[in-house]
Design an enzyme around this catalytic site. Structure first.
Site, PDB file in Angstrom:
ATOM      1  N   ARG A 138       0.810  -1.214   0.000  1.00 21.84           N
ATOM      2  CA  ARG A 138       0.000   0.000   0.000  1.00 21.84           C
ATOM      3  C   ARG A 138       0.847   1.271   0.000  1.00 21.84           C
ATOM      4  O   ARG A 138       0.366   2.333   0.373  1.00 21.84           O
ATOM      5  CB  ARG A 138      -0.915   0.013   1.224  1.00 21.84           C
ATOM      6  CG  ARG A 138      -1.833  -1.202   1.325  1.00 21.84           C
ATOM      7  CD  ARG A 138      -2.590  -1.193   2.634  1.00 21.84           C
ATOM      8  NE  ARG A 138      -3.506  -2.337   2.737  1.00 21.84           N
ATOM      9  CZ  ARG A 138      -4.258  -2.586   3.794  1.00 21.84           C
ATOM     10  NH1 ARG A 138      -4.207  -1.774   4.854  1.00 21.84           N
ATOM     11  NH2 ARG A 138      -5.065  -3.638   3.811  1.00 21.84           N
ATOM     12  N   CYS A 157       0.079  15.270 -14.924  1.00 25.65           N
ATOM     13  CA  CYS A 157       0.441  14.307 -15.982  1.00 25.65           C
ATOM     14  C   CYS A 157       1.023  13.050 -15.331  1.00 25.65           C
ATOM     15  O   CYS A 157       0.461  11.975 -15.435  1.00 25.65           O
ATOM     16  CB  CYS A 157       1.431  14.939 -16.955  1.00 25.65           C
ATOM     17  SG  CYS A 157       0.740  16.294 -17.928  1.00 25.65           S
ATOM     18  N   ARG A 177      -0.657   9.849 -17.109  1.00 19.43           N
ATOM     19  CA  ARG A 177      -1.833   9.840 -17.978  1.00 19.43           C
ATOM     20  C   ARG A 177      -1.487  10.303 -19.386  1.00 19.43           C
ATOM     21  O   ARG A 177      -2.131   9.916 -20.368  1.00 19.43           O
ATOM     22  CB  ARG A 177      -2.942  10.731 -17.409  1.00 19.43           C
ATOM     23  CG  ARG A 177      -2.582  12.212 -17.353  1.00 19.43           C
ATOM     24  CD  ARG A 177      -3.778  13.101 -17.060  1.00 19.43           C
ATOM     25  NE  ARG A 177      -3.370  14.495 -17.000  1.00 19.43           N
ATOM     26  CZ  ARG A 177      -3.239  15.291 -18.049  1.00 19.43           C
ATOM     27  NH1 ARG A 177      -3.476  14.832 -19.264  1.00 19.43           N
ATOM     28  NH2 ARG A 177      -2.852  16.548 -17.902  1.00 19.43           N
ATOM     29  N   SER A 178      -0.459  11.165 -19.520  1.00 21.57           N
ATOM     30  CA  SER A 178      -0.128  11.781 -20.803  1.00 21.57           C
ATOM     31  C   SER A 178       1.355  12.077 -20.854  1.00 21.57           C
ATOM     32  O   SER A 178       1.934  12.519 -19.857  1.00 21.57           O
ATOM     33  CB  SER A 178      -0.939  13.080 -20.959  1.00 21.57           C
ATOM     34  OG  SER A 178      -0.567  13.780 -22.124  1.00 21.57           O
ATOM     35  N   ASN A 188      11.100  13.343 -17.243  1.00 19.58           N
ATOM     36  CA  ASN A 188      10.356  12.632 -16.201  1.00 19.58           C
ATOM     37  C   ASN A 188      11.065  11.362 -15.757  1.00 19.58           C
ATOM     38  O   ASN A 188      11.098  11.045 -14.556  1.00 19.58           O
ATOM     39  CB  ASN A 188       8.952  12.295 -16.682  1.00 19.58           C
ATOM     40  CG  ASN A 188       8.053  13.496 -16.835  1.00 19.58           C
ATOM     41  OD1 ASN A 188       7.232  13.546 -17.751  1.00 19.58           O
ATOM     42  ND2 ASN A 188       8.176  14.490 -15.974  1.00 19.58           N
ATOM     43  N   HIS A 218       2.598  10.182 -26.771  1.00 27.14           N
ATOM     44  CA  HIS A 218       2.398  10.822 -28.068  1.00 27.14           C
ATOM     45  C   HIS A 218       3.556  11.703 -28.520  1.00 27.14           C
ATOM     46  O   HIS A 218       4.395  12.117 -27.726  1.00 27.14           O
ATOM     47  CB  HIS A 218       1.108  11.656 -28.032  1.00 27.14           C
ATOM     48  CG  HIS A 218       1.089  12.671 -26.918  1.00 27.14           C
ATOM     49  ND1 HIS A 218       0.441  12.434 -25.721  1.00 27.14           N
ATOM     50  CD2 HIS A 218       1.636  13.909 -26.807  1.00 27.14           C
ATOM     51  CE1 HIS A 218       0.575  13.490 -24.933  1.00 27.14           C
ATOM     52  NE2 HIS A 218       1.308  14.397 -25.567  1.00 27.14           N
TER      53      HIS A 218
END
Length: 276
Positions: A138, A157, A177-178, A188, A218
């Site tokens: 957890r 993001c 997410r993107s 990142n 993308h």
């Protein structure tokens, strides 16, 4: 070519050769001239980096890793949303009149919650569990707080980190997410590789794998020629990463606690337009 280069190259080629184009769809992002910023994408990309073998700093072009670390510390140490507390200008366009990016990123990590063991914010809860409950399944953070999304100048993001200890080794999963492959991918990856090293060291653990899960991976339409040109580079061996091994307090790290030696990279002569 470093392993990070090989992973980056394979991901970009997969997007370019097999990706889905949204050129016929209405999209939110746009270029500075008002033109819609379309992308070609792949869904559900999973990249794995063995941090015990190599620090994943790309050499196909330069990654400004010190600035990336500075932003990481701004989010995870300072738990800040104020751009005047950040050493770079990467968040300037998202700042409001109050000088903040709203209730986003570091703000969310700094919110305190009540637990049976006491009051913790998300970062301190991770640090506590890595030392006291390393077998827990957890140990994670999430800054995608639906209650506050309307007060965030940009939805997160990279929104979640899951930490998992196997024996004496710390592994982690970064959920995103993107991902804009040209401007942000290696930035990142380097940030969260450093975070893994930090968390492992202060918890008395060895660093293991960083798994990067990207929902919408993308390349923007105006970036495609730049990416294709960059992928022609052969790359260099990975540089050597080191950190101040005397630090045992997560909050004692600074961007100067980390060093990269023998960092070679190819020149990149393009000015990258930013989709907003």
């Amino acid at each position: 070519m470093s392993k990070a280069d090989a992973i980056y190259r394979a991901t970009c080629l997969d997007i370019l050769e097999n990706g889905f184009s949204d050129e016929n769809l209405a999209v939110r992002p746009h270029w500075a001239d008002g033109t819609p910023a379309h992308t070609i994408k792949k869904f559900g990309v999973v990249n794995r980096y063995n941090l015990a073998e190599e620090f994943p700093l790309m050499t196909l072009r330069r990654t400004y890793w010190k600035s990336a670390v500075d932003e990481l510390l701004w989010i995870w140490q300072k738990k800040s949303n104020r751009i005047d507390q950040l050493g770079s200008h990467v968040w300037d366009e998202w700042a409001g009149e109050d000088g903040t990016i709203g209730k986003a990123y570091g703000y969310q990590l700094g919110v305190k919650y009540q637990f049976a063991e006491g009051q913790f914010d998300q970062v301190d809860r991770v640090l506590y569990d890595l030392k006291h409950n390393p077998a827990s399944r957890r140990i994670l953070t999430s800054i995608y707080n639906f209650a506050d999304l309307h007060e965030m100048n940009l939805y997160p993001c990279a929104y979640s980190m899951t930490f998992n200890v196997s024996g004496d080794t710390l592994n982690g999963i970064l959920n995103q997410r993107s991902q804009d492959m040209l401007t942000a991918n290696n930035w990142n990856v380097c940030q969260y590789a450093v975070l893994m090293h930090m968390m492992a060291q202060v918890s008395g653990l060895k660093v293991g794998e960083l798994v990067h899960v990207i929902a919408d991976c993308h390349i923007y339409d105006r970036h495609i020629p730049m990416v294709k040109e960059m992928l022609k580079n052969k790359g260099f061996p990975a540089p050597k990463f080191s950190m101040d091994e005397s630090i045992t307090d997560f909050y004692a790290f600074t961007k100067d606690s980390f060093k990269v030696e023998n960092y070679q990279y190819h020149p990149f002569d393009f000015e990258i337009p930013m989709a907003i």
